[in-house]
Design a protein around this motif. Structure first.
Motif, PDB file in Angstrom:
ATOM      1  N   THR A 140       0.874  -1.166   0.000  1.00  0.00           N
ATOM      2  CA  THR A 140       0.000   0.000   0.000  1.00  0.00           C
ATOM      3  C   THR A 140       0.913   1.218   0.000  1.00  0.00           C
ATOM      4  O   THR A 140       1.614   1.466   0.980  1.00  0.00           O
ATOM      5  CB  THR A 140      -0.869   0.035   1.272  1.00  0.00           C
ATOM      6  N   VAL A 141       0.929   1.926  -1.118  1.00  0.00           N
ATOM      7  CA  VAL A 141       1.816   3.091  -1.185  1.00  0.00           C
ATOM      8  C   VAL A 141       1.077   4.301  -0.622  1.00  0.00           C
ATOM      9  O   VAL A 141      -0.038   4.603  -1.043  1.00  0.00           O
ATOM     10  CB  VAL A 141       2.310   3.337  -2.626  1.00  0.00           C
ATOM     11  N   ARG A 142       1.679   4.933   0.372  1.00  0.00           N
ATOM     12  CA  ARG A 142       0.957   5.957   1.122  1.00  0.00           C
ATOM     13  C   ARG A 142       1.368   7.378   0.783  1.00  0.00           C
ATOM     14  O   ARG A 142       0.604   8.314   1.002  1.00  0.00           O
ATOM     15  CB  ARG A 142       1.156   5.726   2.625  1.00  0.00           C
ATOM     16  N   ARG A 165      -2.893  13.356  -6.338  1.00  0.00           N
ATOM     17  CA  ARG A 165      -4.316  13.506  -6.043  1.00  0.00           C
ATOM     18  C   ARG A 165      -5.089  12.297  -6.570  1.00  0.00           C
ATOM     19  O   ARG A 165      -5.889  11.689  -5.860  1.00  0.00           O
ATOM     20  CB  ARG A 165      -4.830  14.795  -6.677  1.00  0.00           C
ATOM     21  N   LYS A 166      -4.803  11.949  -7.804  1.00  0.00           N
ATOM     22  CA  LYS A 166      -5.504  10.835  -8.436  1.00  0.00           C
ATOM     23  C   LYS A 166      -5.226   9.518  -7.698  1.00  0.00           C
ATOM     24  O   LYS A 166      -6.134   8.712  -7.479  1.00  0.00           O
ATOM     25  CB  LYS A 166      -5.036  10.729  -9.894  1.00  0.00           C
ATOM     26  N   GLU A 167      -3.998   9.349  -7.276  1.00  0.00           N
ATOM     27  CA  GLU A 167      -3.608   8.081  -6.653  1.00  0.00           C
ATOM     28  C   GLU A 167      -3.786   8.084  -5.139  1.00  0.00           C
ATOM     29  O   GLU A 167      -3.460   7.099  -4.477  1.00  0.00           O
ATOM     30  CB  GLU A 167      -2.140   7.749  -7.006  1.00  0.00           C
ATOM     31  N   GLY A 168      -4.252   9.188  -4.587  1.00  0.00           N
ATOM     32  CA  GLY A 168      -4.467   9.247  -3.139  1.00  0.00           C
ATOM     33  C   GLY A 168      -3.181   9.193  -2.332  1.00  0.00           C
ATOM     34  O   GLY A 168      -3.130   8.612  -1.242  1.00  0.00           O
ATOM     35  N   VAL A 222      -0.093  11.082  -0.227  1.00  0.00           N
ATOM     36  CA  VAL A 222       0.315  12.305   0.459  1.00  0.00           C
ATOM     37  C   VAL A 222       1.607  12.794  -0.204  1.00  0.00           C
ATOM     38  O   VAL A 222       2.526  12.001  -0.430  1.00  0.00           O
ATOM     39  CB  VAL A 222       0.590  12.032   1.957  1.00  0.00           C
ATOM     40  N   ASP A 279      -9.486  19.806   1.088  1.00  0.00           N
ATOM     41  CA  ASP A 279     -10.240  18.559   0.955  1.00  0.00           C
ATOM     42  C   ASP A 279      -9.749  17.669  -0.182  1.00  0.00           C
ATOM     43  O   ASP A 279     -10.115  16.495  -0.264  1.00  0.00           O
ATOM     44  CB  ASP A 279     -11.731  18.861   0.701  1.00  0.00           C
ATOM     45  N   ASP A 280      -8.930  18.252  -1.070  1.00  0.00           N
ATOM     46  CA  ASP A 280      -8.601  17.517  -2.289  1.00  0.00           C
ATOM     47  C   ASP A 280      -7.294  16.741  -2.224  1.00  0.00           C
ATOM     48  O   ASP A 280      -7.139  15.726  -2.888  1.00  0.00           O
ATOM     49  CB  ASP A 280      -8.530  18.486  -3.478  1.00  0.00           C
ATOM     50  N   ILE A 281      -6.334  17.279  -1.466  1.00  0.00           N
ATOM     51  CA  ILE A 281      -5.013  16.648  -1.470  1.00  0.00           C
ATOM     52  C   ILE A 281      -4.284  16.938  -0.151  1.00  0.00           C
ATOM     53  O   ILE A 281      -4.462  18.000   0.435  1.00  0.00           O
ATOM     54  CB  ILE A 281      -4.175  17.126  -2.690  1.00  0.00           C
ATOM     55  N   SER A 282      -3.499  15.956   0.297  1.00  0.00           N
ATOM     56  CA  SER A 282      -2.714  16.124   1.528  1.00  0.00           C
ATOM     57  C   SER A 282      -1.257  16.400   1.177  1.00  0.00           C
ATOM     58  O   SER A 282      -0.660  15.663   0.385  1.00  0.00           O
ATOM     59  CB  SER A 282      -2.784  14.868   2.391  1.00  0.00           C
ATOM     60  N   MET A 318     -12.461   9.755 -12.280  1.00  0.00           N
ATOM     61  CA  MET A 318     -11.159   9.818 -11.609  1.00  0.00           C
ATOM     62  C   MET A 318     -11.191   8.972 -10.333  1.00  0.00           C
ATOM     63  O   MET A 318     -12.082   9.121  -9.500  1.00  0.00           O
ATOM     64  CB  MET A 318     -10.863  11.293 -11.278  1.00  0.00           C
ATOM     65  N   SER A 319     -10.224   8.083 -10.224  1.00  0.00           N
ATOM     66  CA  SER A 319     -10.247   7.181  -9.084  1.00  0.00           C
ATOM     67  C   SER A 319      -9.462   7.783  -7.910  1.00  0.00           C
ATOM     68  O   SER A 319      -8.250   7.652  -7.824  1.00  0.00           O
ATOM     69  CB  SER A 319      -9.636   5.820  -9.473  1.00  0.00           C
ATOM     70  N   TYR A 320     -10.136   8.510  -7.035  1.00  0.00           N
ATOM     71  CA  TYR A 320      -9.460   9.096  -5.886  1.00  0.00           C
ATOM     72  C   TYR A 320      -9.351   8.027  -4.801  1.00  0.00           C
ATOM     73  O   TYR A 320     -10.299   7.739  -4.081  1.00  0.00           O
ATOM     74  CB  TYR A 320     -10.230  10.337  -5.413  1.00  0.00           C
ATOM     75  N   ASN A 321      -8.164   7.449  -4.731  1.00  0.00           N
ATOM     76  CA  ASN A 321      -7.915   6.297  -3.868  1.00  0.00           C
ATOM     77  C   ASN A 321      -7.823   6.725  -2.410  1.00  0.00           C
ATOM     78  O   ASN A 321      -6.754   6.801  -1.824  1.00  0.00           O
ATOM     79  CB  ASN A 321      -6.612   5.634  -4.340  1.00  0.00           C
ATOM     80  N   LYS A 322      -8.975   7.040  -1.824  1.00  0.00           N
ATOM     81  CA  LYS A 322      -9.033   7.605  -0.468  1.00  0.00           C
ATOM     82  C   LYS A 322      -8.436   6.669   0.583  1.00  0.00           C
ATOM     83  O   LYS A 322      -7.890   7.128   1.579  1.00  0.00           O
ATOM     84  CB  LYS A 322     -10.495   7.926  -0.144  1.00  0.00           C
ATOM     85  N   ALA A 339      -5.810   5.008   0.691  1.00  0.00           N
ATOM     86  CA  ALA A 339      -4.380   5.070   0.935  1.00  0.00           C
ATOM     87  C   ALA A 339      -3.958   6.386   1.592  1.00  0.00           C
ATOM     88  O   ALA A 339      -2.897   6.482   2.164  1.00  0.00           O
ATOM     89  CB  ALA A 339      -3.619   4.882  -0.362  1.00  0.00           C
ATOM     90  N   SER A 340      -4.795   7.407   1.499  1.00  0.00           N
ATOM     91  CA  SER A 340      -4.468   8.688   2.122  1.00  0.00           C
ATOM     92  C   SER A 340      -4.549   8.534   3.628  1.00  0.00           C
ATOM     93  O   SER A 340      -5.009   7.526   4.142  1.00  0.00           O
ATOM     94  CB  SER A 340      -5.452   9.741   1.618  1.00  0.00           C
TER      95      SER A 340
END
Lengths: 494, 494
Positions: free
Chosen positions: A223-225, A253-256, A258, A291-294, B1-5, B7-8
């Motif tokens: 699981t890539v974080r 953002r797309k891959e979730g 950080v 809300d969109d990206i960390s 768009m697959s926002y892989n929540k 993994a965040s």
């Protein structure tokens, strides 16, 4: 008497995670240099040089860079706030330093610089940092999202501690990398997922390569974080273009993922056509909110024109994390109680420097520009010197404080290294130190060689631009003479 | 768009180890106190008191304790070494501080206080610490075995990182404990093995109880690697007798356990018939050498009469570790590069104070004794106050800076706490804060309640002796009135 030796601590029974990682900038070459320095002290004529020139560590003040007067005045006053009530202090400290120290001390618990602070850092100092970020980016920052830390390295370790649950958690890191990342990932029990920077494209970051690495990691069950980006780059010296940063933001953002943005060299950019942009600014300018990206941004008081490494001041700004996560970070930070106060103060000064109209502004600006223009000059001089060497290619240094030249080593040198049982770049770096008294870090210390790496079989050294101009002028003939002799010894003969 | 929540990072996907531990001294009561302070600021008449008296944190300078002048003068000069060349500095700094600062700066890399230092700390400062230890113990100490650290807590975390390989590794810790230990053990993935201190014997440490705990742990499959001893005790205030320390040394030697000796309160002993003895001194006086037993001693600049908490200065002395292990510790320390320089300097000063004949000696001694004698007085006053309360028993405070009175809570109070869903000691502490403006830490924050614990079902609070004498005089009537009202509300009626 049953002395249960097995349970006591030995090199065999120590936590294996602390054994496996390497941290080369403080490794073998540093030890060799220390030994050589001792030898030169005892027997000054033993070598063709009088002293070692240290290009291995990013430690500017150890090499003669003077500190910024304003910073030191404020620190000195805050250490001894009774001075603020003494008229004689005005003979020794600028009014602007006295004013700033007074402001800092007045906002401190107990009105002194001795107590524990909140584990996140003193609020008023975090406010200065947040204001500095807002001014830099043109997008708001808040003290609630700033954690003052003992340098950026503590902040990076803290983040890894939050993210890594087991070895099935992966963190994307660039290769060549700053080895603090792999060390911290190993210490916290996770897995490093390397992506290669492209030397052919000025050490640029190519999204398709990051994607390849991510996909491979996912297929292998990780699981890539998060994704580490170092900008300006260490050890590669590249400054990312805004288009490239936009791609990275969209990708994460797309891959979730950080974004862990190592931005400690933000004040070290040397070329006219490039500019530092924070990842937060890039994300906001694309319209992405909390809300969109960390994003975590690391900065410190150690680099830039300030170079206050030993003070251990730094911060991380965390964007796009929920209140729950921030609360946990605060709790984990409290296990070391609080960051050191001197480092906290210094970090606030770095982000809130004297302004036009302040009595110390001109002196501050002159000191800052003096350091910066000298770094620009030294970068160019060293780059030209490396490029002039036979079999050496060296990318332009756009930012940070390092050159990362590639040494195309002759087959005979590689063979000789093999006989000595060391990697060819270590062989070259040890010779350079031993014969010419120049300390650099071998490229393998930055793990640029990996099985997956397209650059496998390439050899580099990392050389800082930090010795003073006089030292660099002294060093270049030594470097050239050494390299010529080395090539003469090992040159391929077809 | 697959926002892989997934993994965040969220409160659900954070490393579970960082979620599970509690660090109560900076927990709920601290948050409540902050809120109450805000309320009092906005609406000063809202409570029967004007301000909160903080007895929850061991943070002396936040409560008005003045720093030692000599320490601050030296720090201030080292921050700004240009002052050392200015005649006017003699008007503001004592000759003895100037002399010391000059000596420190001359031994620093780059002759300034800005550069990174070796990760173990500056050698000359480690030499001062080693000399201080040798003088204190009458047995030699060497700078090679001293690691300067960002406070004792960093040193403790570093040790846990070395010792703990998996959750099958256990560390013996006293109950009640200073919760940094359990937090650090959990963060590093190990298992805490608690042993109970005996309240009936002045919180004494009984070897048969430690043995019971060790045996249980071994039966359950744990490898127990080390034993934490806090002396003088936190939160219990006991000072171990030399006979007791000898038993502990023999026990740990026999069982192959590393002694982790938390000795940060070594300068806080308040009774004539007890004296601080380091575990190293006790081991050496029993004839045990480096080869016989491993001991880590932690000390810091945060407590004692110095109380420089926010400076994050400390050291650990490691005895009985092989060169291989020391090398690994150095490498792990290098991941955060180096301890902060201000903390390093301060730690050397704490271990090498002005001597008879130095121009600042008399002032130094007067400041030191003034703080010490006031702490003795405050300890006694507060102890008497607690002992005078209905249903409260309180052991003599021999050392450290805490009282740990036991509150024999009436059944109705325990029932009321249950209805509110909190532990009875938290219920009492919250009421004490809310009604009387006195902040203490509930005993359960020190984990004195455990399934195995013979003291299960007993309730305590930890109260520091740090508020100034005037504040303590103001606090006692508030405490007495509160406690009386509380007991009247809940008193058992048979």
């Amino acid at each position: 008497m049953s002395y249960n030796k097995t349970a006591s601590i030995t090199a065999e029974t120590i936590n294996p995670r602390v054994k496996t990682f390497n941290y080369e900038p403080r490794g073998e070459i540093a030890t060799l240099a220390e030994r050589l320095q001792e030898e030169l002290k005892k027997n000054p004529g033993s070598r063709p040089f009088q002293e070692i020139i240290y290009c291995n560590l990013g430690n500017p003040q150890a090499l003669g860079q003077r500190p910024i007067t304003f910073f030191r005045e404020v620190l000195s006053l805050c250490d001894n706030p009774t001075l603020l009530h003494r008229d004689e202090a005005r003979m020794l400290f600028s009014p602007c330093a006295i004013k700033r120290a007074r402001k800092i001390i007045e906002a401190m618990p107990g009105r002194d610089s001795g107590p524990y602070t909140p584990s996140q850092g003193i609020r008023s100092l975090r406010q200065s940092v947040a204001d500095g970020i807002s001014g830099r980016d043109g997008y708001p920052s808040t003290p609630e999202h700033i954690f003052l830390t003992d340098g950026a390295s503590s902040a990076i370790n803290l983040t890894m501690q939050m993210l890594i649950r087991s070895e099935e958690d992966g963190i994307l890191c660039p290769l060549p990398e700053y080895p603090l990342y792999s060390a911290s990932i190993i210490l916290h029990g996770g897995t490093m997922v390397p992506y290669n920077l492209s030397e052919a494209r000025d050490w640029g970051l190519e999204i398709f390569e990051v994607k390849r690495s991510l996909e491979e990691a996912r297929i292998s069950g990780l699981t890539v974080r998060a994704m580490v980006v170092i900008n300006p780059g260490n050890p590669t010296g590249q400054v990312l273009s805004i288009t490239n940063q936009e791609e990275i933001v969209e990708f994460c953002r797309k891959e979730g993922l950080v974004i862990l943005a190592d931005e400690v060299y933000q004040d070290n950019v040397y070329v006219e056509d490039k500019k530092f942009n924070s990842f937060k600014k890039v994300a906001r300018s694309l319209g992405y909110s909390e809300d969109d990206i960390s994003i975590v941004s690391y900065h410190s008081a150690s680099m830039g024109y300030y170079g206050e490494c030993g003070r251990r001041g730094g911060y991380m700004e965390i964007c796009g994390f929920g209140e729950g996560v921030i609360g946990v970070i605060r709790k984990v930070a409290s296990v070391t109680l609080c960051p050191n106060i001197g480092g906290q103060i210094l970090t606030s000064l770095v982000m809130d420097t004297p302004k036009v109209g302040d009595d110390c502004f001109e002196r501050f600006l002159a000191e800052k520009e003096n350091i910066h223009s000298s770094l620009v000059k030294r970068a160019k001089t060293l780059e030209d010197a490396f490029c002039s060497l036979e079999g050496v290619t060296c990318n332009k240094i756009e930012g940070a404080i390092y050159l990362f030249p590639r040494i195309h080593l002759p087959a005979a040198a590689i063979k000789a290294a093999k006989i000595e049982g060391v990697s060819p770049d270590i062989f070259y770096a040890c010779r350079l130190l031993d014969n010419a008294g120049i300390a650099v870090v071998p490229g393998s210390g930055f793990h640029q060689i990996s099985g997956r790496n397209r650059a496998s079989g390439t050899w580099h050294i990392r050389c800082t631009i930090l010795p003073g101009e006089d030292k660099i002028n002294e060093m270049i003939p030594r470097l050239k003479a050494f390299h010529e002799a080395f090539m003469n010894e090992f040159r391929d003969r077809n």
